[in-house]
Design a protein around this motif. Structure first.
Motif, mmCIF file in Angstrom:
data_model
loop_
_atom_site.group_PDB
_atom_site.id
_atom_site.type_symbol
_atom_site.label_atom_id
_atom_site.label_comp_id
_atom_site.label_asym_id
_atom_site.label_seq_id
_atom_site.Cartn_x
_atom_site.Cartn_y
_atom_site.Cartn_z
ATOM 1 N N CYS A 1 -11.651 -1.819 -7.725
ATOM 2 C CA CYS A 1 -11.544 -1.977 -6.273
ATOM 3 C C CYS A 1 -10.510 -3.044 -5.920
ATOM 4 C CB CYS A 1 -12.895 -2.337 -5.678
ATOM 5 S SG CYS A 1 -14.112 -1.004 -5.745
ATOM 6 N N GLY A 2 -10.442 -4.112 -6.696
ATOM 7 C CA GLY A 2 -9.443 -5.141 -6.455
ATOM 8 C C GLY A 2 -8.030 -4.608 -6.631
ATOM 9 N N ILE A 3 -7.816 -3.798 -7.675
ATOM 10 C CA ILE A 3 -6.503 -3.187 -7.876
ATOM 11 C C ILE A 3 -6.165 -2.257 -6.713
ATOM 12 C CG2 ILE A 3 -5.154 -1.674 -9.390
ATOM 13 C CD1 ILE A 3 -6.872 -2.679 -11.722
ATOM 14 N N ALA A 4 -7.157 -1.461 -6.287
ATOM 15 C CA ALA A 4 -6.935 -0.547 -5.167
ATOM 16 C C ALA A 4 -6.634 -1.301 -3.882
ATOM 17 C CB ALA A 4 -8.155 0.352 -4.986
ATOM 18 N N ALA A 5 -7.225 -2.485 -3.705
ATOM 19 C CA ALA A 5 -6.972 -3.273 -2.496
ATOM 20 C C ALA A 5 -5.510 -3.697 -2.416
ATOM 21 C CB ALA A 5 -7.886 -4.501 -2.476
ATOM 22 N N ILE A 6 -4.926 -4.102 -3.538
ATOM 23 C CA ILE A 6 -3.510 -4.470 -3.553
ATOM 24 C C ILE A 6 -2.647 -3.255 -3.223
ATOM 25 C CG2 ILE A 6 -1.627 -5.217 -5.049
ATOM 26 C CD1 ILE A 6 -3.399 -7.475 -4.195
ATOM 27 N N MET A 7 -2.980 -2.110 -3.805
ATOM 28 C CA MET A 7 -2.199 -0.898 -3.563
ATOM 29 C C MET A 7 -2.289 -0.469 -2.102
ATOM 30 S SD MET A 7 -3.478 1.104 -7.004
ATOM 31 C CE MET A 7 -2.558 2.610 -6.693
ATOM 32 N N LEU A 8 -3.484 -0.513 -1.523
ATOM 33 C CA LEU A 8 -3.652 -0.096 -0.133
ATOM 34 C C LEU A 8 -2.998 -1.084 0.824
ATOM 35 C CD1 LEU A 8 -4.908 2.142 1.543
ATOM 36 C CD2 LEU A 8 -7.024 0.818 1.643
ATOM 37 N N THR A 9 -3.091 -2.357 0.512
ATOM 38 C CA THR A 9 -2.417 -3.370 1.337
ATOM 39 C C THR A 9 -0.902 -3.175 1.303
ATOM 40 O OG1 THR A 9 -4.196 -4.965 0.933
ATOM 41 C CG2 THR A 9 -2.085 -5.850 1.655
ATOM 42 N N ALA A 10 -0.377 -2.822 0.141
ATOM 43 C CA ALA A 10 1.062 -2.576 0.040
ATOM 44 C C ALA A 10 1.485 -1.365 0.858
ATOM 45 C CB ALA A 10 1.443 -2.383 -1.428
ATOM 46 N N GLN A 11 0.642 -0.329 0.884
ATOM 47 C CA GLN A 11 0.976 0.865 1.649
ATOM 48 C C GLN A 11 0.995 0.584 3.152
ATOM 49 O OE1 GLN A 11 -1.963 3.682 -0.082
ATOM 50 N NE2 GLN A 11 -0.206 4.979 -0.556
ATOM 51 N N ALA A 12 0.004 -0.166 3.634
ATOM 52 C CA ALA A 12 -0.100 -0.426 5.075
ATOM 53 C C ALA A 12 0.592 -1.708 5.494
ATOM 54 C CB ALA A 12 -1.578 -0.494 5.476
ATOM 55 N N THR A 13 1.041 -2.524 4.507
ATOM 56 C CA THR A 13 1.604 -3.864 4.746
ATOM 57 C C THR A 13 0.661 -4.707 5.598
ATOM 58 O OG1 THR A 13 2.846 -3.239 6.743
ATOM 59 C CG2 THR A 13 3.960 -2.965 4.609
#
Length: 372
Positions: free
Chosen positions: A267-279
């Motif tokens: 979930c932590g890895i996914a949070a970085i990826m999702l934050t990068a997508q939405a900035t």
């Protein structure tokens, strides 16, 4: 002495020997299906069950592609559009796919995690605070991973040592994590100003988005962990029969804690990826990710009762759902129709699992009766 001549007894024909039964494999377990001999003997036995299921999922993907080509032939005749569309599907599946890897481990271990979406939101909000962003990209990544693992450890401790039902414990964490994320962000969207983090979603390597490479790395690590390590074998044992695993010397409670910590790490890895997508990040992000992850794992062949599942199957389940979403989008269909189709697929997958499990149970019962 008698005057009768000695009589000779004619030799009796040898009794026919009973037909020799086929050799029995001493390593075979009671009730285990014995595969026919040949080069592809593993394919017809229990070992080939995962491969057969994965091949069926690939067939579903091919059918979806054919449907897309028939309904939008104007788009599928353009090779450049087709390649860009494939990358879009993989990019869409990347974040949920990472979450699904952790969810697959939890379900194989006999649990369930309804808080994965909330953990992603909490980790995303925490890593985008002004204080955290001041430490740069490394500080943001460390914060997201630490928050995910910490929340996963709390889930595991409540379930393993507090003896709470996984459904109740993770449901409570879902509400609590969403509330904490809203408290930290003040119910506002927090913008990510770090160019390195934001560049994760826009960077391509060899023409493929970096998010897809991250998904591939997580899937590869999960596959090795499940299929080539003691941790993976213990996960299957704990999910199949916790009491037998305990008697075999496995610390079931500690292993359960580690499974939920692994889910939190994903979930932590996914949070970085999702934050990068939405900035940006907010408390409402990753909504219903838990349902998508559970559905993808079930479609991939993971038993809800635990003890069986594959990482590759779960990945194919994620890609199938992403392809369905893409297919509905290019045809201009509504989100409501997508959700109804996904719900029907989930029900069908569970019914198929129940039929297979019932057939296996009847087979084992007949085998035991025959042996007795």
């Amino acid at each position: 002495m008698s005057d009768r001549p000695p009589t000779t007894t004619a030799p009796q024909p040898a009794a026919a020997l009973p037909a020799q039964s086929p050799p029995v494999d001493p390593a075979a377990r009671p009730g285990q299906r014995v595969a026919p001999a040949g080069r592809l003997s593993w394919w017809h036995g229990d070992q080939g069950e995962g491969a057969r299921r994965n091949l069926a999922l690939i067939g579903v993907l091919v059918a979806l592609i054919v449907i897309g080509a028939l309904t939008r032939s104007d788009l599928y005749t353009d090779p450049d559009w087709v390649w860009d569309n494939v990358l879009s599907i993989l990019k869409l599946a990347s974040v949920v796919g990472v979450v699904t890897v952790g969810m697959t481990f939890v379900i194989i271990g006999g649990g369930i995690d309804l808080s994965v979406g909330a953990i992603v939101a909490l980790a995303g909000v925490w890593c985008t605070t002004v204080a955290t962003q001041s430490y740069g990209a490394a500080g943001m990544v460390f914060s997201a991973l630490t928050v995910g693992v910490a929340v996963g450890l709390v889930n595991g401790v409540l379930i393993a040592y507090g003896r709470l039902v996984p459904f109740i414990a993770t449901l409570a964490m879902l509400v609590a994590a969403r509330g904490l994320a809203a408290q930290i962000s003040g119910k506002q969207t927090q913008v990510s100003t770090n160019d390195v983090i934001n560049g994760i979603a826009s960077t391509n390597l060899l023409g493929v988005p970096l998010l897809v490479f991250i998904l591939a790395a997580v899937v590869a690590a999960g596959w090795v962990l499940l299929n080539r390590t003691t941790f993976g074998r213990r996960t299957v044992a704990v999910g199949g029969n916790p009491e037998a695993a305990r008697l075999a010397g496995i610390d079931v409670r500690r292993h359960t804690v580690l499974l939920y910590a692994l889910s939190g790490l994903c979930c932590g890895i996914a949070a970085i990826m999702l934050t990068a997508q939405a900035t940006s990040a907010q408390a409402a992000m990753a909504n219903l990710y838990e349902l998508d992850a559970i559905a993808a794992a079930i479609i991939g062949g993971t038993l809800l009762s635990g003890g069986r599942g594959t990482i590759i199957g779960s990945l194919l389940g994620v890609v199938i759902f992403a392809t369905i979403t893409n297919l509905f989008a290019i045809n201009g269909l509504t989100t409501e129709a997508q959700n109804m189709v996904k719900g029907g697929i989930i029900v069908a997958a569970v019914l198929v699992q129940q039929v297979q499990f019932r057939s296996l149970t009847q087979f084992l019962a007949r085998n035991r009766a025959t042996t007795a």
